[in-house]
Motif scaffolding. Sequence first.
Motif, PDB file in Angstrom:
ATOM      1  N   ALA A 230       4.484  -7.288   1.906  1.00 56.55           N
ATOM      2  CA  ALA A 230       5.446  -6.512   2.347  1.00 56.55           C
ATOM      3  C   ALA A 230       6.230  -5.706   1.422  1.00 56.55           C
ATOM      4  O   ALA A 230       6.586  -6.315   0.400  1.00 56.55           O
ATOM      5  N   THR A 231       6.558  -4.297   1.422  1.00 59.48           N
ATOM      6  CA  THR A 231       7.414  -3.707   0.751  1.00 59.48           C
ATOM      7  C   THR A 231       8.497  -3.408   1.233  1.00 59.48           C
ATOM      8  O   THR A 231       9.474  -2.711   0.411  1.00 59.48           O
ATOM      9  N   GLU A 232       9.022  -3.739   2.431  1.00 55.36           N
ATOM     10  CA  GLU A 232      10.381  -3.874   2.831  1.00 55.36           C
ATOM     11  C   GLU A 232      11.087  -5.042   3.477  1.00 55.36           C
ATOM     12  O   GLU A 232      10.143  -5.758   3.982  1.00 55.36           O
ATOM     13  N   SER A 233      12.204  -5.222   3.201  1.00 59.63           N
ATOM     14  CA  SER A 233      12.850  -6.548   4.000  1.00 59.63           C
ATOM     15  C   SER A 233      14.417  -6.362   4.007  1.00 59.63           C
ATOM     16  O   SER A 233      14.974  -5.904   3.183  1.00 59.63           O
ATOM     17  N   PRO A 234      14.943  -6.858   4.900  1.00 60.50           N
ATOM     18  CA  PRO A 234      16.315  -6.922   4.930  1.00 60.50           C
ATOM     19  C   PRO A 234      16.932  -7.766   4.036  1.00 60.50           C
ATOM     20  O   PRO A 234      16.090  -8.849   3.538  1.00 60.50           O
ATOM     21  N   ALA A 235      18.136  -7.567   3.677  1.00 59.09           N
ATOM     22  CA  ALA A 235      18.760  -8.770   2.827  1.00 59.09           C
ATOM     23  C   ALA A 235      18.652 -10.119   3.393  1.00 59.09           C
ATOM     24  O   ALA A 235      18.751 -10.338   4.639  1.00 59.09           O
ATOM     25  N   LEU A 236      18.540 -11.079   2.777  1.00 63.25           N
ATOM     26  CA  LEU A 236      18.551 -12.487   3.189  1.00 63.25           C
ATOM     27  C   LEU A 236      19.862 -12.927   4.121  1.00 63.25           C
ATOM     28  O   LEU A 236      19.418 -13.258   5.157  1.00 63.25           O
ATOM     29  N   PRO A 237      20.932 -12.440   3.684  1.00 63.13           N
ATOM     30  CA  PRO A 237      22.065 -12.729   4.648  1.00 63.13           C
ATOM     31  C   PRO A 237      22.096 -11.747   5.828  1.00 63.13           C
ATOM     32  O   PRO A 237      22.882 -12.126   6.999  1.00 63.13           O
ATOM     33  N   ALA A 238      21.299 -10.946   5.847  1.00 63.66           N
ATOM     34  CA  ALA A 238      21.167  -9.904   7.091  1.00 63.66           C
ATOM     35  C   ALA A 238      19.870 -10.115   7.880  1.00 63.66           C
ATOM     36  O   ALA A 238      19.451  -9.165   8.360  1.00 63.66           O
ATOM     37  N   GLY A 239      19.473 -11.290   7.835  1.00 58.88           N
ATOM     38  CA  GLY A 239      18.057 -11.538   8.561  1.00 58.88           C
ATOM     39  C   GLY A 239      17.052 -11.651   7.791  1.00 58.88           C
ATOM     40  O   GLY A 239      15.827 -11.975   8.255  1.00 58.88           O
ATOM     41  N   GLY A 240      16.816 -11.313   6.491  1.00 56.79           N
ATOM     42  CA  GLY A 240      15.734 -11.859   5.590  1.00 56.79           C
ATOM     43  C   GLY A 240      15.349 -12.950   5.410  1.00 56.79           C
ATOM     44  O   GLY A 240      14.024 -13.293   5.532  1.00 56.79           O
ATOM     45  N   ASP A 241      16.263 -13.780   5.754  1.00 53.80           N
ATOM     46  CA  ASP A 241      16.012 -15.413   5.420  1.00 53.80           C
ATOM     47  C   ASP A 241      15.083 -15.883   6.655  1.00 53.80           C
ATOM     48  O   ASP A 241      14.333 -16.555   6.773  1.00 53.80           O
TER      49      ASP A 241
END
Length: 438
Positions: A230-241
């Motif tokens: 994947a080339t995109e992801s939300p930040a860990l605290p914003a749902g990436g985790d």
Amino acid sequence: MRSRIVTLTVLAAVLAIGLFGLPLGIAVARYYLNDERAELERTAEATALAVAAELIRNQQPLLPPPTESDARLALYSQAGRLENGDGPAAADETVIAAQRGDLTTGTFRDELVVAVPVSDGGTVTGVVRAATAWTADGLMAAEFPEPRWAVPGIFSEGVNVLAGPPKVGKSWMSLGLALSVAAGDQALESIDVQPGPVLYLALEDTPRRLQTRMGKLLGGKPAPPGLTLATESPALPAGGDQAIAGWLERHRDARMVVLDVFAKIRGVPPAGMSAYDADYAAVSRAKRIADHYGVAMVLVHHVRKMGSEDFLAEVSGTNGIAGAADAVLVLKRGRNQADGVLNVTGRDVDEAEYALSFQATTGSWQLLDGPASDHTLHDTRATVLRFLRDNPGNGPTAIAAGTGINLASVKQTCRRMADDGQLRVMAGGKYSSADGST
């Protein structure tokens, strides 16, 4: 026994959300036998509150850290299987009793244990177990599984920070490792690995660039279906985790997750948090996922512009990054025969230094045989060092005869190598390698 059931119902959840702004409603009576048990009960019940909403949705939650004690927390399925945390692999008597719907206290190897069931409409969906801190005898009697290695001897389960200067080849190495692990090929062209699914978040790349790089690395071989990119992801605290945890939930045999680069996904720290605390918290958030699923999580990171004799001090940011990580690996540009040097240290990995060669035609990194110094020293020094590893305790005359190097050059080289800490001076003007390797 005082029956206390942590009960979840749709009505209770709706009421809690409507009246109190809470994600769920749980009624728990609070009676404590003593301070230690009371603390464990508070911790177990608070944890049950935190994980109940995900359990009712048939998701596997991550355990929050205990807030009121040093308790060891674990989450068990209704069938008694350890799903997360620090506890016996199979449910003990206290957890088994709690599966019937009662808050239960007991002991396990002289440790005080509290187990709190979480139920939905009268059906137990899981059990939270809280136990006192380890005693020495209890810890020695416990049996733990061996660490799972993505790349044996180098990348183990947990958080691995892979740092290096810009354009040194960190992304080529990360992608090459991801392909090797997903396919079960040799990593770094020399280390056998167990195959398993890999998640690679290439957050500074485009799909086209990834395709080009993979084509070069694969060299005509088929791409492994076990590698997800994947080339995109939300930040860990914003749902990436949670997104990463969701992928791992669907791929329970996964062996590696790569976050390239960590700065793009770590998120913005809360206002007022110190730089050290922010770095530590950011890595710890990734570590919770890695520990939960037993995978090697590689955080691709940068180093400072100014170098240091201690490679740990070169990692960009505060010491909170290295402090929270399970292992730190720093890739440096090499000298002489080596294109790169990989310094490694960690909790489950021995401190080591590896010499690497970068194959420009294939984009792959290759691990070179022997100690890194054999490849990073000038030819004369490397030849002297190899001779003394095989023949320790020899003087310049024997070294010159054994290597074919001019005696005057040997004498000068040995003196300089001793001054630089590469050789140890022995009685009678003889030398041995400073690292003691043979």
